[in-house]
Design a protein around this motif. Structure first.
Motif, PDB file in Angstrom:
ATOM      1  N   ARG A  18       4.486  92.997   2.406  1.00  0.00           N
ATOM      2  CA  ARG A  18       3.135  93.535   2.348  1.00  0.00           C
ATOM      3  C   ARG A  18       2.502  93.470   3.733  1.00  0.00           C
ATOM      4  O   ARG A  18       2.823  92.613   4.534  1.00  0.00           O
ATOM      5  N   GLU A  21      -3.149  96.296   4.836  1.00  0.00           N
ATOM      6  CA  GLU A  21      -3.811  97.247   3.935  1.00  0.00           C
ATOM      7  C   GLU A  21      -3.359  97.131   2.479  1.00  0.00           C
ATOM      8  O   GLU A  21      -3.926  97.778   1.592  1.00  0.00           O
ATOM      9  N   ASP A  22      -2.378  96.299   2.200  1.00  0.00           N
ATOM     10  CA  ASP A  22      -1.883  96.117   0.827  1.00  0.00           C
ATOM     11  C   ASP A  22      -2.662  95.055   0.043  1.00  0.00           C
ATOM     12  O   ASP A  22      -2.448  94.904  -1.166  1.00  0.00           O
ATOM     13  N   PHE A  23      -3.547  94.315   0.692  1.00  0.00           N
ATOM     14  CA  PHE A  23      -4.284  93.249   0.017  1.00  0.00           C
ATOM     15  C   PHE A  23      -5.627  93.746  -0.495  1.00  0.00           C
ATOM     16  O   PHE A  23      -6.197  94.692   0.056  1.00  0.00           O
ATOM     17  N   ARG A  24      -6.123  93.107  -1.551  1.00  0.00           N
ATOM     18  CA  ARG A  24      -7.380  93.474  -2.179  1.00  0.00           C
ATOM     19  C   ARG A  24      -8.252  92.235  -2.364  1.00  0.00           C
ATOM     20  O   ARG A  24      -7.747  91.157  -2.691  1.00  0.00           O
ATOM     21  N   ILE A  25      -9.557  92.409  -2.207  1.00  0.00           N
ATOM     22  CA  ILE A  25     -10.508  91.332  -2.462  1.00  0.00           C
ATOM     23  C   ILE A  25     -10.326  90.858  -3.912  1.00  0.00           C
ATOM     24  O   ILE A  25     -10.188  91.671  -4.820  1.00  0.00           O
ATOM     25  N   GLU A  27      -7.771  89.140  -5.048  1.00  0.00           N
ATOM     26  CA  GLU A  27      -6.364  88.847  -5.358  1.00  0.00           C
ATOM     27  C   GLU A  27      -6.139  87.346  -5.232  1.00  0.00           C
ATOM     28  O   GLU A  27      -6.577  86.722  -4.278  1.00  0.00           O
ATOM     29  N   GLU A 120      -7.518  82.709  -2.729  1.00  0.00           N
ATOM     30  CA  GLU A 120      -8.017  83.991  -3.220  1.00  0.00           C
ATOM     31  C   GLU A 120      -8.540  84.819  -2.052  1.00  0.00           C
ATOM     32  O   GLU A 120      -9.316  84.319  -1.230  1.00  0.00           O
ATOM     33  N   ASP A 122     -10.784  86.794   0.055  1.00  0.00           N
ATOM     34  CA  ASP A 122     -12.237  86.978   0.067  1.00  0.00           C
ATOM     35  C   ASP A 122     -12.730  87.681   1.328  1.00  0.00           C
ATOM     36  O   ASP A 122     -13.925  87.852   1.524  1.00  0.00           O
ATOM     37  N   LEU A 124     -11.398  90.959   4.144  1.00  0.00           N
ATOM     38  CA  LEU A 124     -10.466  91.930   4.732  1.00  0.00           C
ATOM     39  C   LEU A 124     -11.197  92.581   5.897  1.00  0.00           C
ATOM     40  O   LEU A 124     -12.077  93.417   5.703  1.00  0.00           O
ATOM     41  N   VAL A 133      -7.020  88.681   7.098  1.00  0.00           N
ATOM     42  CA  VAL A 133      -7.108  88.406   5.668  1.00  0.00           C
ATOM     43  C   VAL A 133      -7.643  86.988   5.526  1.00  0.00           C
ATOM     44  O   VAL A 133      -7.028  86.033   6.014  1.00  0.00           O
ATOM     45  N   LYS A 158      -0.897  95.858  10.493  1.00  0.00           N
ATOM     46  CA  LYS A 158      -0.955  96.988   9.581  1.00  0.00           C
ATOM     47  C   LYS A 158       0.410  97.650   9.557  1.00  0.00           C
ATOM     48  O   LYS A 158       1.210  97.475  10.493  1.00  0.00           O
TER      49      LYS A 158
END
Length: 163
Positions: A18, A21-25, A27, A120, A122, A124, A133, A158
């Motif tokens: 990963r 850009e593959d991570f999400r708030i 997660e 977790e 929090d 990006l 991250v 990235k």
């Protein structure tokens, strides 16, 4: 039967890598739970050189109103080491740096407590070819009480061509 030649680069716990850009708030990455045993206290004392009796002398602790030996704050912080979970395996190709770590100690941890750490996403914060991250770190005890909260920040590349 002809076997393919072994390539150490393909020997990964998590084959799919990963990038920033593959991570999400939101997660979440759970880390293994661990009961704070006498042996863990002893190992921490040996590794850290800590010599205050509150961390290794149960009678001293009881004389000062505690039920057992008190964990050193760093002994609790190390439960949030990302390397205990999947996160670093996911970013083997994209990790550039571990930037910082901070913690707040909210409740005491004693011998016999079981700790449940987690990380977790929090933050990006994108840059041109990389991004930061941020991971909120938490440690709960067996009673569901939050005993530590903090943050980790990592610089990740990235994906090529997404800059």
């Amino acid at each position: 039967m002809s076997a393919s030649p072994f390539d150490p680069r393909s020997h990964r716990l998590v084959p799919e890598q990963r990038w920033f850009e593959d991570f999400r708030i939101g997660e979440r990455f759970s880390l293994p739970s661990r009961t704070m045993t006498d042996a863990i206290f002893l190992a921490f004392q040996a590794a850290s050189g800590d010599n205050h009796p509150v961390h290794y002398d149960v009678e001293y602790c009881r004389a000062h109103g505690m039920p057992h030996m008190l964990a050193h704050g760093f002994q609790v912080v190390i439960q949030t080491a990302a390397g205990a979970g999947l996160f670093p395996h996911l970013v083997e190709d994209s990790l550039k740096a571990f930037l910082e770590q901070s913690s707040r100690f909210l409740l005491p941890v004693f011998v016999g407590d079981t700790l449940y750490p987690a990380l977790e996403v929090d933050e990006l914060s994108p840059n041109r070819s990389s991004g930061v991250v941020g991971l909120r770190s938490t440690v709960h005890n067996q009673r569901g009480e939050l005993v530590l909260e903090g943050r980790h920040r990592y610089l990740l590349r990235k994906r090529a061509g997404s800059a």
